[in-house]
Design a protein around this motif. Structure first.
Motif, short mmCIF file in Angstrom:
data_model
loop_
_atom_site.label_atom_id
_atom_site.label_comp_id
_atom_site.label_asym_id
_atom_site.label_seq_id
_atom_site.Cartn_x
_atom_site.Cartn_y
_atom_site.Cartn_z
N ASP A 168 0.84 -1.19 0.00
CA ASP A 168 0.00 0.00 0.00
C ASP A 168 0.88 1.24 0.00
O ASP A 168 1.91 1.28 0.67
N THR A 169 0.45 2.26 -0.74
CA THR A 169 1.24 3.49 -0.87
C THR A 169 0.40 4.69 -0.47
O THR A 169 -0.78 4.79 -0.85
N TYR A 170 1.03 5.60 0.28
CA TYR A 170 0.36 6.80 0.77
C TYR A 170 1.22 8.03 0.51
O TYR A 170 2.44 7.93 0.40
N ALA A 171 0.58 9.19 0.44
CA ALA A 171 1.32 10.44 0.34
C ALA A 171 2.02 10.72 1.66
O ALA A 171 1.49 10.44 2.74
N ASP A 172 3.23 11.29 1.57
CA ASP A 172 3.99 11.65 2.76
C ASP A 172 3.97 13.17 2.92
O ASP A 172 3.46 13.89 2.07
N GLU A 173 4.58 13.68 4.00
CA GLU A 173 4.51 15.11 4.29
C GLU A 173 5.35 15.97 3.35
O GLU A 173 4.86 17.00 2.86
N PRO A 174 6.61 15.65 3.06
CA PRO A 174 7.40 16.51 2.16
C PRO A 174 6.77 16.55 0.77
O PRO A 174 6.10 15.59 0.35
N PRO A 175 6.97 17.62 0.03
CA PRO A 175 6.42 17.69 -1.33
C PRO A 175 6.90 16.54 -2.20
O PRO A 175 8.06 16.13 -2.12
N HIS A 176 6.00 16.00 -3.00
CA HIS A 176 6.32 14.95 -3.96
C HIS A 176 6.96 13.72 -3.30
O HIS A 176 7.89 13.13 -3.84
N SER A 177 6.45 13.35 -2.14
CA SER A 177 7.01 12.19 -1.44
C SER A 177 5.90 11.19 -1.11
O SER A 177 4.73 11.55 -0.96
N ILE A 178 6.29 9.92 -1.01
CA ILE A 178 5.34 8.84 -0.76
C ILE A 178 5.95 7.83 0.21
O ILE A 178 7.16 7.78 0.39
N VAL A 179 5.07 7.04 0.82
CA VAL A 179 5.48 5.97 1.71
C VAL A 179 4.85 4.67 1.21
O VAL A 179 3.64 4.60 1.00
N HIS A 180 5.70 3.65 1.00
CA HIS A 180 5.22 2.31 0.66
C HIS A 180 5.23 1.47 1.93
O HIS A 180 6.27 1.32 2.58
#
Length: 246
Positions: A168-180
Motif C-alpha cells: 500500500d502506498t500513501y502520500a507523505d509530508e514533504p512535497p512529492h514524497s510517498i510511503v510504501h
C-alpha cells in the motif's frame, strides 16, 4: 535508504521482468557509439538482473547495492549466466573505494530513496567524480505526477505458493514524497508462514531541481526523456529519464 532485507527474497517475483528489456534498450540507444566493452557501474543493482543484461550486451559491469542479501542473489545470477560481474556492497553517497567508469546507470527510481536534495546532489557529485572524461550517466526517477496523483492510494496484492504480500502506498509530508508499506508472508522450511513488515520512503523533485543539481555537480550536457521513450516529458509522464554527459 531502504535495504530491502525481506524484500530481497521475493523482489524478482513481484518485479515486471519486461522493464529490464526497456531499461536495456533505452541505455543502448543513449550510450555513446562504440560503447560496448566499456566500464559500466550500475548503482542500486539489486538482485543483478540489469547488471546481467549489461554484461551480456558486452560491457564490463560493476554492480553496487546497499543490500548484501540482494548482492548474494545477484552473484548467483551472474554465475548461472556465466558472466563475470563485480558486485560491491556500498552506498552511492560514497563511491571513494571505486575506480572510474565510462558509463554509470541508476534505474528503477532508486535515487528517489535518497533522503533529500542534499543527498541527491552529493550522489551526482560522486558519480561525476567517478566518470571518465566524456562519460555518460543515465538514471530514472518518478515524476511529480506519479508521486502526487498516481501513487497515493495505490494498493497491490500478490499471492503465490510460498509467499504473499500486501503493498500500500500513501502520500507523505514533504512535497512529492510517498510511503510504501509492505507486508510479506513468507513460507518457512517447516511449512508455516512468517510475517514481515517494511516501510519504504521515496521522494522526487521538479525537473528544474534535477537540472540544477546536475549542473552543480559539473554536468553540462543534460537531456530529459519520459517513460522509456525518446520523447520530452508531459504533464502526465510517470517516469523521467536523464542522460547526463561529463
Amino acid at each position: 535508504m531502504a535495504t530491502y532485507e525481506t524484500f530481497a527474497s521475493v523482489y524478482d517475483a513481484v518485479m515486471d521482468d519486461s522493464l529490464y528489456d526497456k531499461w536495456t534498450d533505452f541505455s543502448l540507444r543513449h550510450f555513446p557509439q562504440k560503447a560496448k566493452g566499456k566500464r559500466l557501474l550500475e548503482l542500486a543493482c539489486g538482485t543483478g538482473i540489469q547488471s546481467l543484461r549489461f554484461a551480456q550486451a558486452g560491457f564490463q559491469v560493476t554492480g553496487l547495492d546497499l543490500s548484501r542479501e540482494m548482492l548474494d542473489l545477484a552473484q548467483k545470477r551472474a554465475q548461472a549466466g556465466k558472466q563475470s560481474i563485480d558486485f560491491v556492497a556500498g552506498n552511492m553517497l560514497d563511491l571513494s573505494g571505486l575506480d572510474t567508469f565510462d558509463l554509470v546507470t541508476c534505474y528503477s527510481d532508486s535515487l528517489c530513496y535518497l533522503a533529500d536534495e542534499v543527498e541527491m546532489g552529493d550522489t551526482f557529485a560522486q558519480v561525476y567524480d567517478h566518470l571518465a572524461e566524456g562519460g555518460t550517466f543515465i538514471f530514472d526517477v518518478h515524476s511529480t505526477y506519479q508521486t502526487d496523483e498516481v501513487f497515493p492510494g495505490y494498493s497491490y496484492h500478490e499471492n503465490a505458493e510460498d509467499f504473499a504480500m500486501v503493498w500500500d502506498t500513501y502520500a507523505d509530508e514533504p512535497p512529492h514524497s510517498i510511503v510504501h508499506e509492505l507486508t510479506f508472508f513468507i513460507k518457512e522450511a517447516d511449512g508455516r508462514f512468517s510475517r514481515y513488515d517494511e516501510v519504504h520512503e521515496e521522494r522526487t523533485y521538479e525537473l528544474l531541481t534535477y537540472d540544477i543539481l546536475l549542473e552543480q555537480a559539473g554536468f553540462r550536457d543534460v537531456k530529459v526523456y519520459a517513460d522509456f521513450e525518446d520523447k520530452e516529458p508531459t504533464e502526465t509522464s510517470a517516469r523521467w529519464f536523464f542522460v547526463a554527459k561529463k
